[in-house]
Design a protein around this motif. Structure first.
Motif, mmCIF file in Angstrom:
data_model
loop_
_atom_site.group_PDB
_atom_site.id
_atom_site.type_symbol
_atom_site.label_atom_id
_atom_site.label_comp_id
_atom_site.label_asym_id
_atom_site.label_seq_id
_atom_site.Cartn_x
_atom_site.Cartn_y
_atom_site.Cartn_z
ATOM 1 N N THR A 110 0.761 -1.272 -0.042
ATOM 2 C CA THR A 110 -0.036 0.024 0.046
ATOM 3 C C THR A 110 0.845 1.160 0.249
ATOM 4 O O THR A 110 2.037 1.252 0.591
ATOM 5 C CB THR A 110 -1.004 0.100 1.241
ATOM 6 N N LEU A 111 0.394 2.188 -0.690
ATOM 7 C CA LEU A 111 0.977 3.377 -0.943
ATOM 8 C C LEU A 111 0.205 4.416 -0.391
ATOM 9 O O LEU A 111 -0.770 4.672 -1.191
ATOM 10 C CB LEU A 111 1.719 3.612 -2.161
ATOM 11 N N HIS A 112 0.461 5.298 0.441
ATOM 12 C CA HIS A 112 -0.211 6.434 1.025
ATOM 13 C C HIS A 112 0.848 7.692 1.463
ATOM 14 O O HIS A 112 1.716 7.210 2.518
ATOM 15 C CB HIS A 112 -1.251 6.236 2.165
ATOM 16 N N GLY A 113 1.384 8.557 0.762
ATOM 17 C CA GLY A 113 2.076 9.756 1.072
ATOM 18 C C GLY A 113 3.474 8.998 0.258
ATOM 19 O O GLY A 113 3.264 8.834 -0.854
ATOM 20 N N SER A 114 4.640 8.994 1.026
ATOM 21 C CA SER A 114 5.925 8.806 0.028
ATOM 22 C C SER A 114 6.537 7.231 0.486
ATOM 23 O O SER A 114 7.566 6.927 -0.352
ATOM 24 C CB SER A 114 6.802 9.772 0.674
ATOM 25 N N SER A 115 5.823 6.429 1.299
ATOM 26 C CA SER A 115 6.456 5.057 1.499
ATOM 27 C C SER A 115 5.368 4.152 1.283
ATOM 28 O O SER A 115 4.267 4.109 1.372
ATOM 29 C CB SER A 115 6.965 5.136 2.906
ATOM 30 N N ILE A 116 6.140 2.887 0.983
ATOM 31 C CA ILE A 116 5.318 1.683 0.796
ATOM 32 C C ILE A 116 5.255 0.859 1.875
ATOM 33 O O ILE A 116 6.438 0.737 2.441
ATOM 34 C CB ILE A 116 5.916 0.870 -0.602
ATOM 35 N N ARG A 117 4.003 0.438 2.119
ATOM 36 C CA ARG A 117 3.923 -0.476 3.406
ATOM 37 C C ARG A 117 3.109 -1.699 3.119
ATOM 38 O O ARG A 117 2.538 -1.494 2.095
ATOM 39 C CB ARG A 117 3.265 0.150 4.715
ATOM 40 N N PHE A 118 3.045 -2.822 3.757
ATOM 41 C CA PHE A 118 2.274 -3.795 3.574
ATOM 42 C C PHE A 118 1.331 -4.280 4.718
ATOM 43 O O PHE A 118 1.586 -3.845 5.722
ATOM 44 C CB PHE A 118 3.220 -5.091 3.446
ATOM 45 N N THR A 119 0.367 -4.704 4.316
ATOM 46 C CA THR A 119 -0.805 -5.252 5.231
ATOM 47 C C THR A 119 -0.363 -6.682 5.907
ATOM 48 O O THR A 119 0.287 -7.405 5.130
ATOM 49 C CB THR A 119 -2.261 -5.483 4.716
ATOM 50 N N GLY A 120 -0.495 -6.706 7.294
ATOM 51 C CA GLY A 120 0.120 -7.868 7.850
ATOM 52 C C GLY A 120 -1.163 -9.173 8.032
ATOM 53 O O GLY A 120 -2.283 -8.700 7.487
ATOM 54 N N PRO A 121 -1.083 -10.126 8.780
ATOM 55 C CA PRO A 121 -2.020 -11.439 8.955
ATOM 56 C C PRO A 121 -3.328 -10.584 9.764
ATOM 57 O O PRO A 121 -3.096 -9.710 10.821
ATOM 58 C CB PRO A 121 -1.339 -12.165 9.841
ATOM 59 N N GLY A 122 -4.340 -10.764 9.229
ATOM 60 C CA GLY A 122 -5.448 -10.177 9.963
ATOM 61 C C GLY A 122 -5.618 -8.610 9.770
ATOM 62 O O GLY A 122 -6.483 -7.975 10.662
ATOM 63 N N ALA B 276 4.301 -10.559 13.673
ATOM 64 C CA ALA B 276 4.011 -10.493 12.242
ATOM 65 C C ALA B 276 3.329 -9.548 11.696
ATOM 66 O O ALA B 276 3.831 -8.942 10.603
ATOM 67 C CB ALA B 276 2.940 -11.884 12.284
ATOM 68 N N ARG B 277 2.636 -8.686 12.386
ATOM 69 C CA ARG B 277 1.981 -7.464 11.828
ATOM 70 C C ARG B 277 2.962 -6.286 11.796
ATOM 71 O O ARG B 277 3.190 -5.734 10.684
ATOM 72 C CB ARG B 277 1.001 -7.083 12.729
ATOM 73 N N ALA B 278 3.783 -6.349 12.808
ATOM 74 C CA ALA B 278 4.943 -5.375 12.613
ATOM 75 C C ALA B 278 5.874 -5.610 11.342
ATOM 76 O O ALA B 278 6.257 -4.595 10.707
ATOM 77 C CB ALA B 278 5.836 -5.304 13.921
ATOM 78 N N LEU B 279 6.120 -7.001 11.292
ATOM 79 C CA LEU B 279 7.183 -7.132 10.164
ATOM 80 C C LEU B 279 6.551 -7.129 8.974
ATOM 81 O O LEU B 279 7.116 -6.816 8.066
ATOM 82 C CB LEU B 279 7.669 -8.556 10.516
ATOM 83 N N SER B 280 5.102 -7.477 8.847
ATOM 84 C CA SER B 280 4.408 -7.334 7.510
ATOM 85 C C SER B 280 4.319 -5.729 6.930
ATOM 86 O O SER B 280 4.246 -5.580 5.827
ATOM 87 C CB SER B 280 3.032 -7.851 7.534
ATOM 88 N N HIS B 281 4.339 -4.989 7.866
ATOM 89 C CA HIS B 281 4.428 -3.597 7.419
ATOM 90 C C HIS B 281 5.792 -3.131 6.957
ATOM 91 O O HIS B 281 5.954 -2.169 6.107
ATOM 92 C CB HIS B 281 4.089 -2.554 8.820
ATOM 93 N N ASP B 282 6.753 -3.804 7.546
ATOM 94 C CA ASP B 282 8.174 -3.643 6.811
ATOM 95 C C ASP B 282 8.964 -4.828 7.072
ATOM 96 O O ASP B 282 9.578 -5.080 7.835
ATOM 97 C CB ASP B 282 8.936 -2.541 7.876
ATOM 98 N N PRO B 283 8.912 -5.640 5.764
ATOM 99 C CA PRO B 283 9.336 -6.765 5.750
ATOM 100 C C PRO B 283 11.124 -6.843 5.737
ATOM 101 O O PRO B 283 11.591 -7.767 6.066
ATOM 102 C CB PRO B 283 9.248 -7.410 4.420
ATOM 103 N N ALA B 284 11.478 -5.799 5.800
ATOM 104 C CA ALA B 284 13.073 -5.537 5.544
ATOM 105 C C ALA B 284 13.514 -5.151 7.112
ATOM 106 O O ALA B 284 14.725 -5.375 7.232
ATOM 107 C CB ALA B 284 13.461 -4.230 4.749
ATOM 108 N N ASP B 285 12.656 -5.249 7.942
ATOM 109 C CA ASP B 285 12.977 -4.983 9.497
ATOM 110 C C ASP B 285 13.984 -6.145 9.815
ATOM 111 O O ASP B 285 13.693 -7.478 9.587
ATOM 112 C CB ASP B 285 11.732 -5.156 10.320
ATOM 113 N N PRO B 286 14.942 -5.827 10.439
ATOM 114 C CA PRO B 286 16.094 -7.024 10.898
ATOM 115 C C PRO B 286 16.029 -7.266 12.324
ATOM 116 O O PRO B 286 16.992 -8.350 12.547
ATOM 117 C CB PRO B 286 17.570 -6.068 10.615
ATOM 118 N N THR B 287 15.166 -6.833 12.889
ATOM 119 C CA THR B 287 15.196 -7.459 14.329
ATOM 120 C C THR B 287 15.081 -9.002 14.263
ATOM 121 O O THR B 287 14.363 -9.647 13.583
ATOM 122 C CB THR B 287 13.723 -6.826 14.969
#
Length: 274
Positions: A61-73, A170-181
Motif C-alpha cells: 500500500t502506498l499513501h504518502g511517500s512510503s510503501i507498506r504492507f498489510t499483515g495477517p488479519g 508478524a503484523r509489525a514485520l508485515s508493515h516492513d519486511p526489511a526489518d532486521p530485528t
C-alpha cells in the motif's frame, strides 16, 4: 435484490456485488483475481470510502511517500478522495469494499492498515456469492464494520502466556519486511522468552520465526516485481544483496525473480455509490 455482474474489462479477474445501492447503508463489493499482478489507484478521487482485503497474500500500500504492507488479519482502509495505491501479487484474490459510512473504530484513520477479525473476513467472502440475498448481505455489512479496528500499537500483556505475541510480531514485520530485528530481540521487547515466542509462531502460523519471515519477504517481493527492478525489490524486502534474494526466491518458487511473469493489471476506478 442484489446487483451482481461480471465486469467486461477482464473476465478472469473481477466480479461485482452490490446490495442496497443508493442507500447510506448499502455496500458495493468487488472481487478481483488475475493471472498477473493487480494495481489499484495512483491519484484517486473516489466518492466512496474503501477497504481492501486479501485472504491469500499481502497487499503493498502506498499513501504518502512510503510503501507498506498489510499483515495477517489486516486490511487497508482509505477514506474517500484520499490518494492511494494498492498492489497485489499474481494469482491473488483481492476484495475491494466500497462504503458511504465510516466504521466507528476507524473514524480517526484517513488511510492505513486496519485489523479485521475472523468473522468479518468470513462475511466478506459470504456476500461475494451469487446465492447471497440482500437481507443477509446488509446484516453481514453491519457485522463487517464492527469487526474492523485501528491497528494495535501496544504489545499484549506478558501474562498471556504467549497467545498473541507471534501475531504482534508478524503484523509489525508485515508493515516492513526489511526489518532486521532478530527473534531474541523481539522476545526481549515483548518481555517473553525466545522459546515462548518461537512456540507461539509455530502454534499461530505452523512454522518457526525465520521460515515465516522468509516467506513474508518473498510474498512481498512478488507484489513488487511487476513494477520494480530486482535489485530494488531485494533491498525493499530485506535482503543484503540481489544474489541472496535471487537464491531464496528461486528455491521457494522454482524460477528466478526475472522470470516472474506478467504485468500488473490496473482495474478501472469505481465511482458508483452504494
Amino acid at each position: 435484490m442484489p446487483v451482481t455482474r461480471q465486469l467486461d474489462h477482464d473476465p478472469e479477474s473481477c466480479e461485482e456485488y452490490g446490495y442496497g445501492l443508493g442507500a447510506p447503508d448499502g455496500i458495493l463489493l468487488l472481487r478481483y483475481r488475475s493471472s498477473g499482478g493487480l494495481t489499484f489507484g495512483e491519484s484517486r478521487d473516489d466518492f466512496l470510502h474503501q477497504l481492501y482485503w486479501s485472504p491469500d497474500g499481502v497487499l503493498a500500500t502506498l499513501h504518502g511517500s512510503s510503501i507498506r504492507f498489510t499483515g495477517p488479519g489486516e486490511a487497508f482502509w482509505v477514506r474517500r478522495a484520499v490518494s492511494h495505491e494498492v498492489r497485489a501479487g499474481d494469482r491473488q484474490t483481492v476484495y475491494r469494499i466500497c462504503l458511504r459510512e465510516v466504521p466507528p473504530a476507524l473514524n480517526a484513520l484517513r488511510a492505513g492498515p486496519a485489523t479485521i477479525d475472523d468473522e468479518a473476513a468470513r462475511l466478506i467472502e459470504t456476500i461475494a456469492r451469487r446465492t447471497c440475498d440482500e437481507t443477509t448481505a446488509l446484516t453481514a455489512r453491519r457485522r463487517i464494520l464492527t469487526g474492523l479496528a485501528a491497528p494495535h500499537t501496544v504489545p499484549p500483556s506478558p501474562d498471556v502466556h504467549g497467545t498473541g505475541f507471534a501475531l504482534t510480531v508478524a503484523r509489525a514485520l508485515s508493515h516492513d519486511p526489511a526489518d532486521p530485528t532478530r527473534l531474541d530481540e523481539w522476545a526481549e521487547h515483548l518481555r517473553v522468552s525466545v522459546k515462548t515466542l518461537q512456540r507461539d509462531f509455530v502454534r499461530e502460523f505452523g512454522m518457526p520465526y525465520t521460515r515465516w519471515r522468509t516467506r513474508l519477504r518473498l510474498r512481498a517481493a512478488r507484489v513488487l516485481l511487476d513494477t520494480h527492478p530486482v535489485t530494488k525489490v531485494a533491498h525493499k524486502v530485506g535482503y543484503a544483496s540481489p544474489s541472496a534474494f535471487i537464491t531464496a526466491f528461486t528455491k521457494e518458487y522454482g524460477h528466478t525473480p526475472g522470470r516472474h511473469g506478467g504485468h500488473a493489471h490496473r482495474p478501472p476506478s469505481t465511482h458508483a455509490a452504494p
